[in-house]
Design a protein around this motif. Structure first.
Motif, PDB file in Angstrom:
ATOM      1  N   SER A 141      -1.281  15.513  -7.001  1.00 19.00           N
ATOM      2  CA  SER A 141      -0.421  14.333  -7.063  1.00 19.00           C
ATOM      3  C   SER A 141       0.344  14.030  -5.787  1.00 19.00           C
ATOM      4  O   SER A 141       0.716  12.880  -5.539  1.00 19.00           O
ATOM      5  N   TRP A 142       0.615  15.066  -4.988  1.00 16.42           N
ATOM      6  CA  TRP A 142       1.570  14.891  -3.899  1.00 16.42           C
ATOM      7  C   TRP A 142       1.040  14.011  -2.783  1.00 16.42           C
ATOM      8  O   TRP A 142       1.758  13.263  -2.167  1.00 16.42           O
ATOM      9  N   SER A 143      -0.249  14.107  -2.494  1.00 12.16           N
ATOM     10  CA  SER A 143      -0.785  13.395  -1.351  1.00 12.16           C
ATOM     11  C   SER A 143      -2.094  12.724  -1.690  1.00 12.16           C
ATOM     12  O   SER A 143      -2.901  13.237  -2.450  1.00 12.16           O
ATOM     13  N   LEU A 144      -2.321  11.534  -1.115  1.00 14.64           N
ATOM     14  CA  LEU A 144      -3.591  10.847  -1.271  1.00 14.64           C
ATOM     15  C   LEU A 144      -4.686  11.559  -0.490  1.00 14.64           C
ATOM     16  O   LEU A 144      -5.856  11.506  -0.840  1.00 14.64           O
ATOM     17  N   VAL A 145      -4.297  12.216   0.600  1.00 13.07           N
ATOM     18  CA  VAL A 145      -5.247  12.985   1.392  1.00 13.07           C
ATOM     19  C   VAL A 145      -5.383  14.359   0.760  1.00 13.07           C
ATOM     20  O   VAL A 145      -4.394  15.031   0.508  1.00 13.07           O
ATOM     21  N   THR A 177      -1.111  26.102 -12.958  1.00 11.52           N
ATOM     22  CA  THR A 177      -1.281  24.717 -13.399  1.00 11.52           C
ATOM     23  C   THR A 177      -0.301  23.786 -12.695  1.00 11.52           C
ATOM     24  O   THR A 177      -0.654  22.656 -12.339  1.00 11.52           O
ATOM     25  N   VAL A 178       0.921  24.254 -12.473  1.00  8.45           N
ATOM     26  CA  VAL A 178       1.899  23.427 -11.752  1.00  8.45           C
ATOM     27  C   VAL A 178       1.455  23.215 -10.308  1.00  8.45           C
ATOM     28  O   VAL A 178       1.537  22.102  -9.770  1.00  8.45           O
ATOM     29  N   HIS A 179       0.973  24.278  -9.664  1.00  6.92           N
ATOM     30  CA  HIS A 179       0.497  24.149  -8.285  1.00  6.92           C
ATOM     31  C   HIS A 179      -0.647  23.151  -8.188  1.00  6.92           C
ATOM     32  O   HIS A 179      -0.672  22.304  -7.281  1.00  6.92           O
ATOM     33  N   GLU A 180      -1.593  23.234  -9.107  1.00 15.48           N
ATOM     34  CA  GLU A 180      -2.731  22.322  -9.078  1.00 15.48           C
ATOM     35  C   GLU A 180      -2.275  20.877  -9.282  1.00 15.48           C
ATOM     36  O   GLU A 180      -2.780  19.951  -8.644  1.00 15.48           O
ATOM     37  N   GLN A 215      -4.400  27.015   3.016  1.00 14.78           N
ATOM     38  CA  GLN A 215      -3.737  25.714   2.904  1.00 14.78           C
ATOM     39  C   GLN A 215      -2.759  25.694   1.739  1.00 14.78           C
ATOM     40  O   GLN A 215      -1.670  25.126   1.836  1.00 14.78           O
ATOM     41  N   LYS A 216      -3.158  26.290   0.620  1.00 15.17           N
ATOM     42  CA  LYS A 216      -2.251  26.330  -0.523  1.00 15.17           C
ATOM     43  C   LYS A 216      -0.996  27.119  -0.197  1.00 15.17           C
ATOM     44  O   LYS A 216       0.116  26.731  -0.539  1.00 15.17           O
ATOM     45  N   GLU A 227       2.977  20.129 -17.320  1.00 14.70           N
ATOM     46  CA  GLU A 227       1.946  20.964 -16.704  1.00 14.70           C
ATOM     47  C   GLU A 227       2.243  22.448 -16.925  1.00 14.70           C
ATOM     48  O   GLU A 227       1.332  23.243 -17.164  1.00 14.70           O
ATOM     49  N   ALA A 228       3.513  22.819 -16.838  1.00 18.85           N
ATOM     50  CA  ALA A 228       3.895  24.205 -17.096  1.00 18.85           C
ATOM     51  C   ALA A 228       3.564  24.593 -18.528  1.00 18.85           C
ATOM     52  O   ALA A 228       3.077  25.702 -18.803  1.00 18.85           O
TER      53      ALA A 228
END
Length: 300
Positions: free
Chosen positions: A125-129, A117-120, A137-138, A86-87
């Motif tokens: 990917s990190w959470s289903l919610v 791009t890494v943040h996105e 929030q970010k 991603e980076a």
């Protein structure tokens, strides 16, 4: 040719295992870092002639930067190979959009795209919610745990008092802090029962969609576009030296020190500070005026 092969292999990084990552790290060290003048030449060749070999060289010379940034996000529990991929994607985007002649180094410009791009990817990917739908929030997603450790240690539990302290420091609402802390504890099934007895219901039935409507999205996009255009116009009023100082001090990551700029421009650190202050004031006034003018045009 060597640069083109390395660029072509960027998309294959996610398939690498630990040993492959070590081999990849060793491979990208073969590419030399570029001088400012060479960066400008390569970027100009791409913009004028769409010379792919130029972007290949620009990208491969900064693969180490992308990998370094990606490793800084290992704590989110995602494969390091995916983070590097991603980076690298952010690096490719940066190379295609970099504008020579503006005075900024490519590494400073690329850093923003790499992190974005890494943040996105992490947020996807990190959470289903779904999380990270707003700027607040970010900010909380990437900084909440670190701020809790700073204020109360590694074993800290979020109390109302701690939530208010973090909210003030990060300039967000205390309720947002509490909500993000809850989300970071892990996903729950939407079919989990909440409530007691006859009043119990599945969690899914109690959820409210807080996503912005189409009108809010359009309005936010228009406002962002207006501000960006105003900033670009504001930068045009600066002299070459003012612009160099402003971009190096305000738009670069990390920013250059007064001493570094003083040596580069052959002036004192105090003079650099004065130029920085004056340039910031000019840009601020012009940006505000440009935003107002843009609003008037839209209304008309």
């Amino acid at each position: 040719m060597q640069a083109q092969k390395a660029t072509a292999n960027v998309t294959g990084v996610p398939a690498l295992q630990s040993a492959g990552i070590l081999a990849y790290s060793a491979a990208i060290k073969r590419f030399d870092l570029l001088e400012r003048g060479r960066e400008q030449q390569l970027a100009q060749r791409w913009r004028e002639w769409r010379d792919k070999s130029a972007t290949d060289e620009l990208i491969t010379s900064h693969l180490r930067l992308a990998a370094k940034v990606a490793r800084g996000y290992k704590g989110y529990g995602l494969p390091i190979a995916d983070l590097i991929a991603e980076a690298n994607l952010g690096l490719v985007i940066a190379a295609s959009r970099f504008e020579p002649g503006r005075g900024a180094r490519f590494s400073s410009y690329a850093m923003w795209w790499i992190k974005a791009t890494v943040h996105e990817y992490i947020l996807r990917s990190w959470s289903l919610v779904k999380i990270g739908t707003t700027a607040a929030q970010k900010k909380l997603f990437f900084r909440l745990r670190g701020e809790m450790r700073k204020l109360a240690g590694d074993t800290a539990v979020l109390t109302p008092e701690l939530a208010h302290l973090i909210a003030e420091k990060l300039e967000v609402a205390a309720n947002d802090v509490i909500e993000m802390d809850s989300r970071l504890h892990g996903d729950l099934s939407l079919n989990t029962r909440v409530g007691d007895g006859e009043r119990s219901a599945e969690w899914e039935a109690t959820l409210v969609d807080d996503a912005p409507g189409a009108d809010e999205i359009v309005a936010e996009h228009d406002e962002t576009t207006r501000r960006s255009a105003a900033l670009r116009s504001a930068l045009e009023i600066l002299t070459e030296r003012e612009r160099r100082v402003f971009e190096a001090r305000r738009l670069s990551e990390p920013p250059l020190t007064l001493e570094q700029l003083g040596c580069e421009l052959s002036i004192s650190s105090e003079r650099v500070r004065q130029i920085d202050t004056a340039a910031f004031a000019k840009v601020k006034r012009a940006t505000i005026q440009g935003a107002r003018t843009g609003s008037d045009v839209l209304v008309a």
